[in-house]
Design an enzyme around this catalytic site. Structure first.
Site, PDB file in Angstrom:
ATOM      1  N   TYR A 158      99.225  69.454  69.898  1.00 25.12           N
ATOM      2  CA  TYR A 158      99.988  70.563  70.490  1.00 25.12           C
ATOM      3  C   TYR A 158      99.133  71.722  71.014  1.00 25.12           C
ATOM      4  O   TYR A 158      99.477  72.307  72.054  1.00 25.12           O
ATOM      5  CB  TYR A 158     101.070  71.047  69.509  1.00 25.12           C
ATOM      6  CG  TYR A 158     102.295  70.153  69.566  1.00 25.12           C
ATOM      7  CD1 TYR A 158     103.394  70.479  70.348  1.00 25.12           C
ATOM      8  CD2 TYR A 158     102.341  68.935  68.883  1.00 25.12           C
ATOM      9  CE1 TYR A 158     104.507  69.651  70.436  1.00 25.12           C
ATOM     10  CE2 TYR A 158     103.439  68.097  68.956  1.00 25.12           C
ATOM     11  CZ  TYR A 158     104.518  68.453  69.731  1.00 25.12           C
ATOM     12  OH  TYR A 158     105.616  67.630  69.835  1.00 25.12           O
TER      13      TYR A 158
ATOM     14  N   GLU B 150     109.545  65.344  64.567  1.00 25.47           N
ATOM     15  CA  GLU B 150     108.663  64.169  64.665  1.00 25.47           C
ATOM     16  C   GLU B 150     108.155  63.760  63.279  1.00 25.47           C
ATOM     17  O   GLU B 150     108.057  62.573  62.985  1.00 25.47           O
ATOM     18  CB  GLU B 150     107.518  64.465  65.653  1.00 25.47           C
ATOM     19  CG  GLU B 150     108.039  64.467  67.098  1.00 25.47           C
ATOM     20  CD  GLU B 150     107.236  65.305  68.092  1.00 25.47           C
ATOM     21  OE1 GLU B 150     106.063  65.609  67.822  1.00 25.47           O
ATOM     22  OE2 GLU B 150     107.817  65.649  69.146  1.00 25.47           O
TER      23      GLU B 150
HETATM   24  C1  HEM Z   1     106.608  72.219  73.259  1.00 26.88           C
HETATM   25  C2  HEM Z   1     105.877  71.158  73.629  1.00 26.88           C
HETATM   26  C3  HEM Z   1     106.376  69.943  74.360  1.00 26.88           C
HETATM   27  C4  HEM Z   1     107.530  69.731  75.083  1.00 26.88           C
HETATM   28  C5  HEM Z   1     108.681  70.711  75.348  1.00 26.88           C
HETATM   29  C6  HEM Z   1     107.481  68.373  75.573  1.00 26.88           C
HETATM   30  C7  HEM Z   1     108.461  67.746  76.358  1.00 26.88           C
HETATM   31  C8  HEM Z   1     108.465  66.437  76.755  1.00 26.88           C
HETATM   32  C9  HEM Z   1     109.501  65.792  77.540  1.00 26.88           C
HETATM   33  C10 HEM Z   1     110.764  66.454  78.055  1.00 26.88           C
HETATM   34  C11 HEM Z   1     109.163  64.491  77.707  1.00 26.88           C
HETATM   35  C12 HEM Z   1     109.954  63.408  78.456  1.00 26.88           C
HETATM   36  C13 HEM Z   1     110.894  62.750  77.448  1.00 26.88           C
HETATM   37  C14 HEM Z   1     111.761  61.688  78.101  1.00 26.88           C
HETATM   38  O1  HEM Z   1     112.742  62.079  78.717  1.00 26.88           O
HETATM   39  O2  HEM Z   1     111.425  60.505  78.012  1.00 26.88           O
HETATM   40  C15 HEM Z   1     107.891  64.313  77.043  1.00 26.88           C
HETATM   41  C16 HEM Z   1     107.197  63.122  77.017  1.00 26.88           C
HETATM   42  C17 HEM Z   1     105.886  63.020  76.642  1.00 26.88           C
HETATM   43  N1  HEM Z   1     105.133  64.003  76.045  1.00 26.88           N
HETATM   44 FE1  HEM Z   1     105.778  65.829  75.454  1.00 26.88          FE
HETATM   45  N2  HEM Z   1     106.321  67.775  75.143  1.00 26.88           N
HETATM   46  C18 HEM Z   1     105.617  68.711  74.414  1.00 26.88           C
HETATM   47  C19 HEM Z   1     104.381  68.504  73.825  1.00 26.88           C
HETATM   48  C20 HEM Z   1     103.583  67.398  74.037  1.00 26.88           C
HETATM   49  C21 HEM Z   1     102.218  67.259  73.580  1.00 26.88           C
HETATM   50  C22 HEM Z   1     101.476  68.284  72.748  1.00 26.88           C
HETATM   51  C23 HEM Z   1     101.765  66.060  74.031  1.00 26.88           C
HETATM   52  C24 HEM Z   1     100.385  65.436  73.882  1.00 26.88           C
HETATM   53  C25 HEM Z   1      99.264  66.087  74.134  1.00 26.88           C
HETATM   54  C26 HEM Z   1     102.856  65.429  74.743  1.00 26.88           C
HETATM   55  C27 HEM Z   1     102.801  64.182  75.332  1.00 26.88           C
HETATM   56  C28 HEM Z   1     103.864  63.515  75.863  1.00 26.88           C
HETATM   57  C29 HEM Z   1     103.793  62.132  76.356  1.00 26.88           C
HETATM   58  C30 HEM Z   1     102.559  61.227  76.331  1.00 26.88           C
HETATM   59  C31 HEM Z   1     105.070  61.827  76.837  1.00 26.88           C
HETATM   60  C32 HEM Z   1     105.538  60.515  77.467  1.00 26.88           C
HETATM   61  C33 HEM Z   1     105.378  60.595  78.962  1.00 26.88           C
HETATM   62  C34 HEM Z   1     106.105  59.458  79.680  1.00 26.88           C
HETATM   63  O3  HEM Z   1     107.217  59.114  79.292  1.00 26.88           O
HETATM   64  O4  HEM Z   1     105.548  58.933  80.654  1.00 26.88           O
HETATM   65  N3  HEM Z   1     103.946  66.265  74.717  1.00 26.88           N
HETATM   66  N4  HEM Z   1     107.501  65.500  76.470  1.00 26.88           N
END
Ligand code: HEM
Length: 153
Positions: free
Chosen positions: A97, A139
């Site tokens: 994060y 998580e």
């Molecule tokens: C407050 C922090 C965060 C928010 C609001 C957020 C939000 C999201 C959202 C909305 C999605 C798409 C979910 C879906 O509809 O399938 C997502 C996917 C993802 N997030 Fe986060 N995220 C956060 C932090 C992080 C962090 C810290 C990481 C890693 C460094 C991360 C890595 C990913 C990855 C790898 C995906 C999948 C992408 C894909 O489906 O191609 N996220 N996140």
């Protein structure tokens, strides 16, 4: 449990969210440029892109959009569930994060320049960590549920 944002922080977020969202694509693009300098972080997304076949641009857009609702978590619960589930699928851990915070906040400054001051950036930093805490807690529950039950002593 995440600490609620102060009224002042909420007011700053709400008043600046439209400008940030207006420049959302530029901010998102810059954020990923900064984030992907770290190969270990980039690998998390490469792996995810293979699974979903989509660019993970929704992440930054979601942060910008959801921060506005930080004072109304009930409205976010379905979205939080979906994000947490996707994060668990892609092995996102609490230690990842800070990298997103450290990429997003400077990206906002890079794109908006003098239009954002220290006060505004601090408010967005608080909103980010508020959302991050909510996600990290959810998580942790999902990861714990994946573990096989411990043998009784
Ligand atoms: C407050 C922090 C965060 C928010 C609001 C957020 C939000 C999201 C959202 C909305 C999605 C798409 C979910 C879906 O509809 O399938 C997502 C996917 C993802 N997030 Fe986060 N995220 C956060 C932090 C992080 C962090 C810290 C990481 C890693 C460094 C991360 C890595 C990913 C990855 C790898 C995906 C999948 C992408 C894909 O489906 O191609 N996220 N996140």
């Amino acid at each position: 449990m995440a600490q609620p944002l102060s009224n002042e922080t909420n007011a700053i977020i709400k008043s600046t969210a439209p400008a940030l969202q207006e420049h959302g694509v530029a901010i998102t693009t810059r954020m990923y440029e900064r984030l992907f300098v770290d190969p270990a972080i980039k690998a998390l997304f490469d792996q995810a892109a293979q699974v979903s076949g989509e660019q993970p641009k929704r992440l930054a857009a979601a942060i910008l959009a959801f921060a506005k609702n930080a004072d109304n978590l009930g409205a976010l619960s379905a979205a939080v569930e979906r994000m947490a589930a996707r994060h668990v699928e892609t092995s996102i851990k609490p230690e990842h994060y800070p990298a997103v915070a450290n990429a997003l906040l400077p990206a906002i400054k890079d794109v908006l320049g003098d239009a954002v001051d220290e006060r505004v950036l601090n408010a967005w930093g608080e909103a980010y960590w508020f959302l991050a805490d909510v996600l990290i807690n959810r998580e942790a529950q999902l990861y714990a549920a994946e573990q096989p039950c411990a043998e009784p002593a």
